[in-house]
Structures are given as structure tokens and as C-alpha cells.
Design an enzyme around this catalytic site. Structure first.
Site, PDB file in Angstrom:
ATOM      1  N   SER A  92       0.811  -1.215   0.000  1.00  0.00           N
ATOM      2  CA  SER A  92       0.000   0.000   0.000  1.00  0.00           C
ATOM      3  C   SER A  92       0.844   1.265   0.000  1.00  0.00           C
ATOM      4  CB  SER A  92      -0.922   0.022   1.222  1.00  0.00           C
ATOM      5  OG  SER A  92      -1.870  -0.999   1.126  1.00  0.00           O
ATOM      6  N   GLU A 333     -10.305   6.568   1.868  1.00  0.00           N
ATOM      7  CA  GLU A 333      -9.870   5.172   1.807  1.00  0.00           C
ATOM      8  C   GLU A 333     -10.731   4.265   2.673  1.00  0.00           C
ATOM      9  OE1 GLU A 333      -5.984   2.351   2.785  1.00  0.00           O
ATOM     10  OE2 GLU A 333      -6.493   4.009   4.099  1.00  0.00           O
ATOM     11  N   ASP A 338      -8.495  -4.737   2.573  1.00  0.00           N
ATOM     12  CA  ASP A 338      -7.172  -5.367   2.563  1.00  0.00           C
ATOM     13  C   ASP A 338      -6.869  -6.085   3.870  1.00  0.00           C
ATOM     14  OD1 ASP A 338      -4.222  -5.477   1.572  1.00  0.00           O
ATOM     15  OD2 ASP A 338      -4.072  -4.447   3.501  1.00  0.00           O
ATOM     16  N   HIS A 381      -3.849  -2.312  -4.915  1.00  0.00           N
ATOM     17  CA  HIS A 381      -3.200  -3.581  -5.307  1.00  0.00           C
ATOM     18  C   HIS A 381      -4.191  -4.712  -5.096  1.00  0.00           C
ATOM     19  CE1 HIS A 381      -2.956  -4.525  -1.077  1.00  0.00           C
ATOM     20  NE2 HIS A 381      -2.415  -3.341  -0.859  1.00  0.00           N
ATOM     21  N   HIS A 432      -0.191 -10.003  -0.768  1.00  0.00           N
ATOM     22  CA  HIS A 432      -0.861  -9.252  -1.837  1.00  0.00           C
ATOM     23  C   HIS A 432      -0.669  -9.991  -3.158  1.00  0.00           C
ATOM     24  CE1 HIS A 432      -0.089  -5.243   0.489  1.00  0.00           C
ATOM     25  NE2 HIS A 432      -1.005  -6.013   1.068  1.00  0.00           N
TER      26      HIS A 432
END
Lengths: 472, 472
Positions: A92, A333, A338, A381, A432
Site C-alpha cells: 500500500s 480510503e 485489505d 493492489h 498481496h
């Protein structure tokens, strides 16, 4: 029949002339130009599909599906050792830096360049310099990598407060430092110190704990420094919904660290490893396997302690658009799509994506009455969660076929079961992925948006729309 | 300065009038309307990212990235037991049926309805009835699920030839039958028999073996039946590149079954399981782990025996556009993106995606001189391959963190390493995923394409563009 051919031409001429006249009128007093950038951390297509199936049903649509423009974004990361070398999976910190500065960098970096460690000017800084208002809203600590990359510069995302600049350890195991970023070495200090000293008009999220420390070489805490820098402090939802003082900037710190998430599985269950029978240890085609029981998603009572992303964004839009003829840049955000994916909790992911969708809806309503507003929604991502068959596609073979990782089975409101696979590693936190991520925009631009953008080009799209001059 | 305002208006009037006049001219003699549907089997965003990184570099673009329109497609599958119940992961049979017929069905079905087992009319059949030419091109056997769903109707994808209609077994293990589809029971017979009897103008791919059997209740082989149905047979690339007889339909069968793929890893390596040290068996944080050695992708010599997807599509476009005032429907499939992902071979996936890209490029060139051509590119469903960090994001912790499944490490031409994770199961073949898949179009339509389509809506887009009347 020439008349029928001529009619559309005349109508078009009328339209063209009207637009010309409207433009002429509006040129005299340009409307404020706003960008609302909404980042779903880790929100790749798998996450959106999981959320769509759960929230709207397999045949349903979510608000992102109604956006005018949809494209994909190539996530960009480079090696710190050799900045010309591609790295195919980001974190991130570097991906937010690509968006906020237009420059690809290496993992863990906050608005600093790979290897050379030069500060990279962010869109927030440029916007402020050129007369726009700016804001950041997140469900993470405001010192988290994504918000930090828009308004601070450090070599490592872990350097959130003065106690973490030297002699600290990640996971109590790996030593790290950001000594060159310390004030005594001519740097700007930790992320929290930089945020407190920033020109942001609005900064809302979690992370109170990072502001309680004394600043480096200062008798004031970072919170006191923020107040001295004209920030008005908010710490709970009811303060947030009141009218705010006009002449003050807003700092909302609603939680110690990251916000608790909105949704969770009953009994807070995460994905579990399938349980093969004894025989299966001798050969993978012997014996049988038991899958985890399906789970129902429920509200997380702990989330009542914090405002929703939509509530924070409402306050931010009110503040930023008030008495503002120039326009603003706002980054919002939803951080824990995530984080919940890392710890294998699909209900949490879905609930945080729902928060994002509600916020997109709010932004679209704002844009209805503020037409020169560009809403960009994207992810930084990809993440590990995969929607897989509930029971293997090969289950008819009567051999135990199952994921080598963790599986969660979520009961959807339409009465089916979604199986979600997490199998990038067996550690406490999944990896990720490097998949390209989607982007969405509420409107087309005069120069149509390409259907595929490199992550750094998002910066150009936003500065271009606002008319922000960028350094060469 | 009113003159500067007026100039664009006059220019617009000129443009509008020109378009009007051109339309008036073209209305008298409408151009043929063509749809080229290109399906990458299993080509989700992960596959495209892997191919982009390898073929064009992390900063590069592939031809799909240059398409005018990009959106996402929600894959649709229903339960055979309860057709009102959503199933979140499909196979190539039901997903191709959704595209070819506009109806969601259950897994394994070829253009037949869930539970009721009714034949669903396909776009190929409708197009033929309404005077369009039609073609199918694939690197699979022409009897494979994707091509089959456009021009045949059976309850199970396995029923490819008359020997598989009753008493056969999948994987030599699971008995299946399609007895109601047998001619003696009033059905249309196996997939190969239906294709041989079809009105297709072009059918190119693999699968010779399925045409060697005698037809049910017939003294002719299926191949002989196809010839009797005016098909001209091609069996190798050189025959394909010659001028074809005008009055014959084309049947190209260039391989026994599925085509060999274009690219593979050296020594035909697939992904491998990471190799943990002895200590690691006692606790997952003890010991160390060895990852597979990085692999270089090379050409597969066996692929020289078959034409490329682009060569086949060139022949198909020549045939379908020749002396054709009405237009055509052509479905082109790159089949082994999916198959190579099932068996964990990233070089194979990339090579077959490259074939698809070359074919898209060819189609775009065709559309340049045949403007009423809609090119739609999409995938049928997602696949298991994930682009993950090469070495865990947590490797600095010095504990062995690794995938519980299989990993391949591909050396890219730009000199980095892409790690690809396959971990939906430990069987010989990975699972599909339920992620929404991308779609691309070469042009916008008068009614702009939604940025998200349900898979069944692709059928409406195509029939709408061609002006095909569809039954209620």
C-alpha cells in the site's frame, strides 16, 4: 426526405451553440473543480465480485457497476536496489505513492523515491500550493500507508511516530529506522508529526495513539502541535455531525489505531483449513475431507464506537466545499478490505466494501449538484481472496479434493454459499497479488480516459482535471 | 470574441451535416454487420496481467489495453436441482451457453436449460436463419465446451461423439450418459454429429478423433456426414492458406484433440511445491524453505504441427466476408489459457494469451476496412493462477513463509521474476474461480455499453448490433 435529414442537423447546431454559450458564460466565473479519489485498499475484481454476490445477488449490480467509465490499472512497483527493475507485486505504501505523486517507487516507501530516497511532491501538496482545499479520510489510522503517502514523506511506512524513528522493530522482530527523516538530521520527522504540521484542511480517521507522543525535540505532544497548527480536534461521531468552526481545519481521530470493521462472521470466525481424514495423510486421493461449516455474516458491535466512512466523508465534503470557489482534492480510503483479506475474513471484506459503496453513492450525489467533480474509484493492489467452487468441481470423483490453504464458506442473503479460498501462504497474514485492479470514474473527460492506465497515470488524470500545474 | 465562439459551432454544423449525408448515402445500401466474438477461456485479469508483464513489460500495454471500451462481466451459473438458485463458479459449458443463448444454465450443460433440459437457441442458429454467415474457430477440439455451446445442444459436455452417449465414464471413473440426446430418443445426437449436420459456414479447430466414429444408426462416419453436408475438409496449415472453394463450407480439423500450445517452460516444467526443510515439518515457523528454480519460457516445437489461432481466423474472415452483403457472426476461442492454468503452466497460459492478442490485432485490422464490425473480447470464467510476490512479503522475518500450493517462477524478458501461485486444490487440475471477467469492445455503440454486463447480456449486445430478431 431532406427535411428529416436536416432536422437532426439543426438540432445539433442548436445544441452546439447552446454549449458554446454556456461555456462562454461559465468561462467568466469558472465552477470549482473537485476530485474525490476513493481507494478500496486491496479491492481487486475478486473482492468486488464477492461483495456484489453478497450485497446484490449474483444477478445484481452495485453502485460501482453504474459508473460511466470503467478501466483497469496496472500496479507499478520497482526494486529499491535497482529502480529500473520491475517488481510485480506492490504494497500500500508504494502503490499509494504511485497515485499520489505519479512516480513508481519501491515497497514500504511513503512519497519518497526508490534508492535515492528523494521526497516526491504529492497531489495534496500541489493542490494546496495552488489554492485548492485538501482532505484525507480513512478507516485506517491516519498514519497508515495509504493516507500517509498523500501528505508525508518517509523512507519506511513503519515510521509513524517519533518512537519509531530509530531502535524500533516490526513484528517485534525486524529492526528498522528512518533516521535520515528525523528532524535532527534535516528531515521532516515521523508521519504523525508531518500530518500535524501539514496544510490539510481535513484529516479524519483513526490513530490517536500516534499523536500522544511528544514531538522530536519538542515539549508538545503531536496532538498539541496539530492544535497549534489550527486543527480543531474531533474524537467521536456526535462531534463529527455538528457544524464545524469555519476558521479551523479539522482533525478527527476516532480510534486508537485502525477502526473496527462493520461486519464479521458469527463467532468472529475466519477461514479455516479443510480437515482431511486420517487415511488422507497417506495419499491425497485416499480418505475424505471435512470443510468448515458455512458462516453467516453479522454486524460487528464494536463498529458502533466509530463513525462510518460515509459519515466522515459527509463531514469532509461539507467542510471542503464550504465557501470554496476554487475546488478541492479529497482522498477517501476504505482500508480494511485489505486488512480483513490478510487475516482471511470474507464478511469483514464485504462489510468494508459496502462502506466504500455507500461513500461512492454519497460522492455521486455530491457530484449531481457540483458538476465539475471527478470521482475516481480504484484499488491500490490485489489481494489473496479467491471465489472458488463450494465443493470441488471434481467432487463427483469421490476423492477428497480441497484447498491446501484456508477456506471460508459464506451464506449469502439469496440463500447460496460462497466459498472463499486464501492460499498464498500459511503465515498469519496472506500475501498481496500483482493483478491489475479496476478503476471507475463518474464521468468521461474531454480527452477520453484510456481503458487501461498505469498506476502513475492516475496522478496525471487528477491533476489534469483540476488544472494543477505539475513540476517537470 | 464572438467569432472564436462561432467557429467551433460552424465546424460542428459541418460535421453533423456531413455525418447526415454519409448516413443518407449509406442507408440506401447498408453495410454488412459483423460480430467477431473472441473468447479467452479462463482469461481473467490475473491472466492478462501475467501476459502483459511478460509480453510488454510492467510499464507496457497489450492490444487489449488499446480497445475503446472496457467493462466487466458477471459470470452466471445456476443450480441444476434448483434453477432459481445462484451458483457462484461456472465451467466453460454453462458460461459459453450464457453468452451464446442469453440464458444462465447449470454446469456441464451445452445450450440446454437447467433441470428442464430444453434446447436453447444459439446466436449461430439465429444468425443463420436470418441470412448471416457464421463461423467458429478454436484451438480446442471443435467439440470442446465453448465451441459446442454455439452450435449444438446436449445435457453434458462430455457427450462429444456417439461412443460417449451411453455407458462411458469421465476420468475412467464417473459414469455419465446423454441418452435423451440420442437420435433414437428423438435427440440430435452427439456434439460431433450436430456440428457435422450444422449450417456453419466455417468450423476450424482440433478434434479429428471425434469425427472418425460412425454416426448413430448410420453407415457413414461423422466426417463423411460432414462432407455430405457440403463441408470441405482441411487438415493442415498449408491447405488452410490456399484459396478455398467458393461453394463449399469449411471444416478444418488440424489435430486429433486439443492443439499443442505455443509456449512452455524449459523441460516442460509446471509449477512445483515449495520444498520446506525437515525442521519445518514440526512447526511452520521453524526451518527454511526452497522455492522452485526460475524458469525461462520457450517455444513448443509441437505447435508447428498446427496452424496458429491467427492463421485460422484469417481464413475464417476471408471466407465469411467473401460475397457477403449481410454480415457474419464469428466466435474465436483461445482455449488453452484455461487448460494450461488447470495444469499450472504459466508459460503455456502466456503463449495462448499471446495467440489471442495477435488475433485481436487481426480483427482490428479487419474492422478498419469493414467499419460495421463489432469486436467483443471476453473470458468465460476466472482461473486459479495468481501473481504473488517472488519471495514472501514477510521474508524479512526470517521464517519460512511459502504457498501451501504450487509455485512457478517465470523469468520475464525485462529481467525480473514473476511468481505464479496455484493453490485452489492439490488435485491434478486446479479449480475455476467465480471472479467477474473483463470484456473489451473495439467501438462504442449508439446505446453506450454498460461498464458492467451480466454474462447473458453479451448475447443481447451481439444480436442487437447485428439486428438479429430474437424469440421472446
Amino acid at each position: 426526405m431532406p427535411n428529416r435529414k436536416l432536422l437532426p442537423c439543426l438540432f445539433s447546431l442548436f445544441l452546439v451553440m447552446s454549449v458554446g454559450l454556456v461555456q462562454a458564460a461559465s468561462n467568466e466565473r469558472p465552477k470549482p473543480r473537485n476530485v474525490i479519489l476513493i481507494i478500496g485498499d486491496g479491492m481487486d475484481d475478486h473482492q468486488i465480485t464477492l461483495a456484489r454476490n453478497y450485497l446484490a445477488g449474483a444477478q445484481g449490480k452495485v453502485t460501482l457497476d453504474e459508473m460511466a467509465v470503467r478501466g483497469s490499472v496496472q500496479v507499478l512497483t520497482v526494486s529499491d536496489r535497482d529502480p529500473n527493475k520491475a517488481v510485480y507485486v506492490g504494497d500500500s505504501a508504494n502503490t499509494a505513492t504511485a497515485i499520489s505523486t505519479g512516480t513508481a517507487t519501491s515497497r514500504m516507501r511513503i512519497a519518497t523515491s526508490a534508492q535515492a530516497d528523494k521526497d516526491l511532491t504529492t497531489i495534496v501538496e500541489l493542490a494546496t500550493q495552488q489554492g485548492f482545499k485538501t482532505g484525507i479520510v480513512t478507516t485506517d489510522s491516519v498514519t497508515g500507508a495509504t493516507p500517509a503517502a498523500f501528505a508525508s514523506h518517509v523512507s519506511l511506512r513503519f515510521c509513524k511516530d517519533p518512537t519509531q524513528m530509530t531502535g524500533a522493530k516490526v513484528y517485534d522482530r525486524i529492526p528498522f529506522h528512518c533516521e535520515p527523516d528525523m528532524k535532527r538530521n534535516g528531515g521532516a520527522g515521523s508521519i504523525a508529526e508531518q500530518l500535524a504540521a501539514s496544510d490539510l484542511d481535513v484529516l479524519l480517521g483513526g490513530g490517536q495513539k500516534y499523536f500522544q507522543h511528544k514531538g522530536e525535540d519538542s515539549s508538545l505532544t503531536i496532538l498539541e502541535q496539530a492544535k497549534a497548527n489550527n486543527f480543531h480536534l474531533l474524537t467521536n461521531s456526535s462531534e463529527l455531525s455538528k457544524p464545524q468552526p469555519d476558521h479551523k481545519k479539522l482533525l478527527g481521530l476516532f480510534h486508537e489505531k485502525v477502526f473496527p470493521v462493520q461486519m464479521m462472521a458469527e463467532h468472529e470466525r475466519a477461514a479455516e483449513q479443510p480437515d482431511p481424514s486420517f487415511l488422507n495423510y497417506f495419499h491425497r486421493y485416499l480418505g475424505s475431507v471435512e470443510f468448515p461449516e458455512p458462516a453467516t455474516c453479522v454486524s460487528n458491535p464494536a463498529a458502533q464506537a466509530v463513525p462510518t466512512l460515509k459519515q466522515m466523508t459527509t463531514a469532509a465534503l461539507d467542510k471542503l466545499s464550504h465557501n470554496n470557489d476554487k475546488g478541492f482534492f479529497l482522498m477517501v480510503e476504505s482500508a480494511s478490505i485489505d486488512k480483513e483479506s490478510h487475516i482471511r475474513k470474507p464478511c469483514g471484506q464485504i462489510g468494508e466494501l459496502e462502506q466504500l459503496l455507500e461513500t461512492v453513492e454519497l460522492a455521486r450525489t455530491f457530484a449531481d449538484t457540483n458538476p465539475e467533480t471527478l470521482i475516481l474509484v480504484t484499488a491500490d493492489h490485489g489481494q489473496a481472496a479467491q471465489l472458488v467452487p463450494d465443493g470441488s468441481m471434481y467432487s463427483a470423483l469421490n476423492v477428497p479434493v480441497y484447498s491446501p490453504g484456508h477456506i471460508a464458506r459464506v451464506i449469502t442473503p439469496e440463500g447460496s454459499v460462497m466459498a472463499v479460498n486464501y492460499a498464498t501462504n500459511t503465515f498469519v497474514s496472506e500475501e498481496h497479488t500483482g493483478v491489475n485492479v479496476p478503476y471507475f470514474a463518474n464521468r468521461q473527460l474531454p480527452e477520453p480516459l484510456p481503458t487501461m492506465l498505469r498506476q502513475t497515470e492516475l496522478f496525471n488524470v487528477m491533476t489534469g482535471f483540476m488544472g494543477i500545474h505539475t513540476p517537470q
